[in-house]
Design a protein around this motif. Structure first.
Motif, PDB file in Angstrom:
ATOM      1  N   GLU A 101     -62.483  31.965 102.526  1.00  0.00           N
ATOM      2  CA  GLU A 101     -61.229  31.265 102.824  1.00  0.00           C
ATOM      3  C   GLU A 101     -60.600  30.708 101.548  1.00  0.00           C
ATOM      4  OE1 GLU A 101     -59.504  27.883 105.932  1.00  0.00           O
ATOM      5  OE2 GLU A 101     -61.666  28.098 105.604  1.00  0.00           O
ATOM      6  N   ARG A 102     -61.435  30.383 100.549  1.00  0.00           N
ATOM      7  CA  ARG A 102     -60.928  29.774  99.321  1.00  0.00           C
ATOM      8  C   ARG A 102     -60.924  30.724  98.113  1.00  0.00           C
ATOM      9  NH1 ARG A 102     -60.610  24.147  98.875  1.00  0.00           N
ATOM     10  NH2 ARG A 102     -61.139  23.006 100.780  1.00  0.00           N
ATOM     11  N   LEU A 103     -61.792  31.708  98.125  1.00  0.00           N
ATOM     12  CA  LEU A 103     -61.977  32.565  96.953  1.00  0.00           C
ATOM     13  C   LEU A 103     -61.375  33.948  97.196  1.00  0.00           C
ATOM     14  CD1 LEU A 103     -63.364  32.802  94.138  1.00  0.00           C
ATOM     15  CD2 LEU A 103     -65.380  33.669  95.358  1.00  0.00           C
ATOM     16  N   SER A 104     -60.607  34.441  96.215  1.00  0.00           N
ATOM     17  CA  SER A 104     -59.993  35.761  96.350  1.00  0.00           C
ATOM     18  C   SER A 104     -59.977  36.456  94.997  1.00  0.00           C
ATOM     19  CB  SER A 104     -58.570  35.653  96.905  1.00  0.00           C
ATOM     20  OG  SER A 104     -57.719  34.980  95.983  1.00  0.00           O
ATOM     21  N   ILE A 105     -59.867  37.771  95.047  1.00  0.00           N
ATOM     22  CA  ILE A 105     -59.756  38.584  93.844  1.00  0.00           C
ATOM     23  C   ILE A 105     -58.552  39.507  94.011  1.00  0.00           C
ATOM     24  CG2 ILE A 105     -61.344  40.374  94.704  1.00  0.00           C
ATOM     25  CD1 ILE A 105     -62.294  40.711  91.787  1.00  0.00           C
ATOM     26  N   LYS A 106     -57.809  39.705  92.924  1.00  0.00           N
ATOM     27  CA  LYS A 106     -56.589  40.510  93.002  1.00  0.00           C
ATOM     28  C   LYS A 106     -56.462  41.407  91.785  1.00  0.00           C
ATOM     29  CE  LYS A 106     -52.461  38.520  92.622  1.00  0.00           C
ATOM     30  NZ  LYS A 106     -51.199  37.817  93.002  1.00  0.00           N
ATOM     31  N   ALA A 107     -56.129  42.673  92.040  1.00  0.00           N
ATOM     32  CA  ALA A 107     -55.820  43.631  90.980  1.00  0.00           C
ATOM     33  C   ALA A 107     -54.334  43.922  91.029  1.00  0.00           C
ATOM     34  CB  ALA A 107     -56.614  44.922  91.169  1.00  0.00           C
ATOM     35  N   THR A 108     -53.654  43.791  89.892  1.00  0.00           N
ATOM     36  CA  THR A 108     -52.219  44.040  89.830  1.00  0.00           C
ATOM     37  C   THR A 108     -51.933  45.126  88.798  1.00  0.00           C
ATOM     38  OG1 THR A 108     -51.719  42.409  88.091  1.00  0.00           O
ATOM     39  CG2 THR A 108     -51.839  41.605  90.357  1.00  0.00           C
ATOM     40  N   ASN A 109     -50.954  45.958  89.110  1.00  0.00           N
ATOM     41  CA  ASN A 109     -50.493  46.994  88.190  1.00  0.00           C
ATOM     42  C   ASN A 109     -48.978  47.062  88.257  1.00  0.00           C
ATOM     43  OD1 ASN A 109     -52.969  48.858  87.226  1.00  0.00           O
ATOM     44  ND2 ASN A 109     -53.361  48.100  89.294  1.00  0.00           N
ATOM     45  N   GLN A 110     -48.346  47.129  87.091  1.00  0.00           N
ATOM     46  CA  GLN A 110     -46.887  47.233  87.056  1.00  0.00           C
ATOM     47  C   GLN A 110     -46.468  48.163  85.923  1.00  0.00           C
ATOM     48  OE1 GLN A 110     -44.808  43.501  86.727  1.00  0.00           O
ATOM     49  NE2 GLN A 110     -42.795  44.463  86.633  1.00  0.00           N
ATOM     50  N   TYR A 111     -45.592  49.091  86.242  1.00  0.00           N
ATOM     51  CA  TYR A 111     -45.076  50.057  85.271  1.00  0.00           C
ATOM     52  C   TYR A 111     -43.555  49.969  85.250  1.00  0.00           C
ATOM     53  CZ  TYR A 111     -43.932  54.524  83.055  1.00  0.00           C
ATOM     54  OH  TYR A 111     -43.419  55.500  82.221  1.00  0.00           O
ATOM     55  N   ASN A 112     -42.992  49.819  84.055  1.00  0.00           N
ATOM     56  CA  ASN A 112     -41.542  49.813  83.876  1.00  0.00           C
ATOM     57  C   ASN A 112     -41.151  50.885  82.877  1.00  0.00           C
ATOM     58  OD1 ASN A 112     -42.056  46.567  84.404  1.00  0.00           O
ATOM     59  ND2 ASN A 112     -40.141  47.313  85.289  1.00  0.00           N
ATOM     60  N   SER A 113     -40.183  51.683  83.218  1.00  0.00           N
ATOM     61  CA  SER A 113     -39.658  52.649  82.261  1.00  0.00           C
ATOM     62  C   SER A 113     -38.493  52.020  81.509  1.00  0.00           C
ATOM     63  CB  SER A 113     -39.192  53.924  82.974  1.00  0.00           C
ATOM     64  OG  SER A 113     -38.163  53.624  83.903  1.00  0.00           O
ATOM     65  N   ILE A 114     -38.302  52.459  80.271  1.00  0.00           N
ATOM     66  CA  ILE A 114     -37.176  52.004  79.457  1.00  0.00           C
ATOM     67  C   ILE A 114     -36.125  53.103  79.471  1.00  0.00           C
ATOM     68  CG2 ILE A 114     -36.415  51.345  77.143  1.00  0.00           C
ATOM     69  CD1 ILE A 114     -39.265  50.304  76.643  1.00  0.00           C
ATOM     70  N   THR A 115     -34.979  52.812  80.063  1.00  0.00           N
ATOM     71  CA  THR A 115     -33.908  53.796  80.170  1.00  0.00           C
ATOM     72  C   THR A 115     -32.661  53.411  79.371  1.00  0.00           C
ATOM     73  OG1 THR A 115     -33.091  52.741  82.191  1.00  0.00           O
ATOM     74  CG2 THR A 115     -34.694  54.529  82.453  1.00  0.00           C
ATOM     75  N   LYS A 116     -32.668  52.199  78.840  1.00  0.00           N
ATOM     76  CA  LYS A 116     -31.524  51.732  78.053  1.00  0.00           C
ATOM     77  C   LYS A 116     -32.016  50.757  77.003  1.00  0.00           C
ATOM     78  CE  LYS A 116     -26.977  49.514  78.534  1.00  0.00           C
ATOM     79  NZ  LYS A 116     -26.012  48.884  79.475  1.00  0.00           N
ATOM     80  N   GLY A 117     -31.444  50.818  75.804  1.00  0.00           N
ATOM     81  CA  GLY A 117     -31.820  49.881  74.755  1.00  0.00           C
ATOM     82  C   GLY A 117     -31.418  50.373  73.386  1.00  0.00           C
ATOM     83  N   GLU A 118     -31.570  49.506  72.409  1.00  0.00           N
ATOM     84  CA  GLU A 118     -31.252  49.839  71.029  1.00  0.00           C
ATOM     85  C   GLU A 118     -32.242  49.151  70.107  1.00  0.00           C
ATOM     86  OE1 GLU A 118     -27.247  48.538  70.586  1.00  0.00           O
ATOM     87  OE2 GLU A 118     -27.726  46.407  70.690  1.00  0.00           O
ATOM     88  N   ALA A 119     -32.314  49.637  68.872  1.00  0.00           N
ATOM     89  CA  ALA A 119     -33.267  49.090  67.905  1.00  0.00           C
ATOM     90  C   ALA A 119     -32.602  48.902  66.551  1.00  0.00           C
ATOM     91  CB  ALA A 119     -34.474  50.006  67.773  1.00  0.00           C
ATOM     92  N   GLU A 120     -32.959  47.820  65.877  1.00  0.00           N
ATOM     93  CA  GLU A 120     -32.491  47.542  64.520  1.00  0.00           C
ATOM     94  C   GLU A 120     -33.642  47.726  63.542  1.00  0.00           C
ATOM     95  OE1 GLU A 120     -30.905  43.621  64.403  1.00  0.00           O
ATOM     96  OE2 GLU A 120     -29.182  44.084  65.701  1.00  0.00           O
ATOM     97  N   ASP A 121     -33.396  48.486  62.499  1.00  0.00           N
ATOM     98  CA  ASP A 121     -34.383  48.728  61.450  1.00  0.00           C
ATOM     99  C   ASP A 121     -33.801  48.224  60.141  1.00  0.00           C
ATOM    100  OD1 ASP A 121     -36.313  49.604  59.722  1.00  0.00           O
ATOM    101  OD2 ASP A 121     -36.126  51.728  60.216  1.00  0.00           O
ATOM    102  N   THR A 122     -34.437  47.199  59.538  1.00  0.00           N
ATOM    103  CA  THR A 122     -33.904  46.564  58.332  1.00  0.00           C
ATOM    104  C   THR A 122     -34.994  46.404  57.287  1.00  0.00           C
ATOM    105  OG1 THR A 122     -32.459  45.259  59.792  1.00  0.00           O
ATOM    106  CG2 THR A 122     -32.528  44.636  57.472  1.00  0.00           C
ATOM    107  N   ASP A 123     -34.661  46.702  56.035  1.00  0.00           N
ATOM    108  CA  ASP A 123     -35.550  46.471  54.899  1.00  0.00           C
ATOM    109  C   ASP A 123     -34.898  45.477  53.943  1.00  0.00           C
ATOM    110  OD1 ASP A 123     -37.359  48.309  55.917  1.00  0.00           O
ATOM    111  OD2 ASP A 123     -36.516  49.975  54.772  1.00  0.00           O
ATOM    112  N   TYR A 124     -35.719  44.576  53.367  1.00  0.00           N
ATOM    113  CA  TYR A 124     -35.213  43.509  52.507  1.00  0.00           C
ATOM    114  C   TYR A 124     -35.878  43.569  51.124  1.00  0.00           C
ATOM    115  CZ  TYR A 124     -33.770  41.581  57.035  1.00  0.00           C
ATOM    116  OH  TYR A 124     -33.227  41.417  58.293  1.00  0.00           O
ATOM    117  N   ALA A 125     -35.119  43.159  50.104  1.00  0.00           N
ATOM    118  CA  ALA A 125     -35.631  43.135  48.738  1.00  0.00           C
ATOM    119  C   ALA A 125     -36.160  41.757  48.355  1.00  0.00           C
ATOM    120  CB  ALA A 125     -34.542  43.558  47.752  1.00  0.00           C
ATOM    121  N   ASP A 126     -35.618  40.695  48.958  1.00  0.00           N
ATOM    122  CA  ASP A 126     -36.001  39.332  48.598  1.00  0.00           C
ATOM    123  C   ASP A 126     -36.577  38.589  49.794  1.00  0.00           C
ATOM    124  OD1 ASP A 126     -35.084  39.665  45.950  1.00  0.00           O
ATOM    125  OD2 ASP A 126     -33.027  39.167  46.565  1.00  0.00           O
ATOM    126  N   ASP A 127     -37.220  37.446  49.492  1.00  0.00           N
ATOM    127  CA  ASP A 127     -37.843  36.632  50.533  1.00  0.00           C
ATOM    128  C   ASP A 127     -36.829  36.153  51.569  1.00  0.00           C
ATOM    129  OD1 ASP A 127     -40.327  36.902  49.413  1.00  0.00           O
ATOM    130  OD2 ASP A 127     -40.335  34.941  48.426  1.00  0.00           O
TER     131      ASP A 127
END
Length: 305
Positions: free
Chosen positions: A87-113
């Motif tokens: 009544e008090r103790l339980s066990i649960k297994a969860t699984n979740q999958y998300n696909s990425i269908t939209k997005g963008e990425a920034e790639d930046t390189d720097y010379a100074d701190d």
């Protein structure tokens, strides 16, 4: 990708099934035992970023290269399986999958701190990839005040994410770009669930903190000097803080509809970046860390038997 996904799903599921069958055999006559199975669908929005320094000491400069994936969106689905041992103790297994269908990425390189004097910047497509997480959680009803429960939770967690850098129509030099970055988190979760059960509905709030090991590998397909399929790797430790607000409405004694709003935040600390090349030795520099944020809304049906 499918093989890796199946393996990451099977491991926690088999562990959960083994424990459940053991408990069921030990207490077969206990009428309190009950299964709950909840398939669900939903949508998510997420952001992920990491950076490295110029050397192993974290200097020259302190941020040399930084990748930011943002506005990542896509549909998802999952399956939660819960077994009430007592009544008090339980066990649960969860699984979740998300696909990425939209997005963008920034790639930046720097010379100074401190991200000064950027000498390279590109805005790339990132409308491909996935987010996967699995948990095996043990919950105990420690406190009960009328309709209000407080349930401590402890368990295991596994997260796997795959992000892409894809060619951009605004940059002819990115033609053929299909670089990938795969991150994995493995560790333990601790927290508590607060539940208010009323006659026609229940509201729950769960907060979990996690301590994980972080590992990642990348395939930078357009840089000739990098080895393939593993161009560089990252290793570090992570801390997670996640929350879930759940509204459950029973339709009858064995079926209910549930809505969840989930927030996941994982901060990864500094570690080691190892770069692998075709014609020179492996080089190490400081991995400055990573951050991952995700918001998701889920709609599910809860079957009890």
């Amino acid at each position: 990708m499918l093989i890796a996904l199946r393996i990451s799903f099977i491991k926690p599921f088999l562990a959960c099934l083994t424990l459940v069958l053991f408990c069921q055999t030990a207490s077969a006559q206990d009428n309190l035992h009950k299964w709950e199975v909840k398939p669900h669908v939903g949508i998510q929005q997420s952001r992920f970023a990491w950076s490295i320094a110029g050397n192993a000491a974290g200097t020259s400069p302190n941020v040399l290269s930084e990748l930011i994936w943002k506005n990542l969106k896509g549909p998802g689905f999952g399956l939660d399986i819960k077994y009430n041992i007592t009544e008090r103790l339980s066990i649960k297994a969860t699984n979740q999958y998300n696909s990425i269908t939209k997005g963008e990425a920034e790639d930046t390189d720097y010379a100074d701190d401190n991200r000064q004097s950027a000498f390279y910047f590109d805005l790339l497509n990132a409308n491909k990839g996935y987010l996967y997480n699995a948990n095996l959680l043990l919950s105990y009803q420690l406190v009960k005040f009328g309709n209000f429960n407080i349930n401590p939770i402890a368990g295991l967690s596994y997260n796997q994410q795959k992000f892409h850098l894809l060619e951009s129509a605004n940059n002819p030099d990115s033609k053929g770009l299909n670089s990938t970055y795969v991150a994995r988190y493995k560790g333990f979760d601790f927290g508590a669930e607060l539940v208010l059960k009323m006659q026609k509905f229940s509201i729950g709030a769960t907060v979990l903190s996690g301590f994980y090991t972080y590992s990642a590998k990348a395939n930078w397909n357009l840089i000739p000097d990098f080895a393939k399929p593993v161009s560089f790797t990252h290793k570090a430790n992570s801390f997670s803080l996640s929350g879930d607000i759940n509204l459950a409405v029973p339709l009858n004694k064995s079926l209910g509809v549930e809505v969840d709003y989930k927030i996941d935040n994982i901060n990864t600390y500094s570690g080691v970046d190892k770069a692998y090349f075709n014609s020179r030795p492996t080089e190490e520099t400081q991995f400055n860390g990573a951050s991952f944020r995700k918001n998701a809304v889920l709609l599910g049906l809860n079957f009890s038997f």
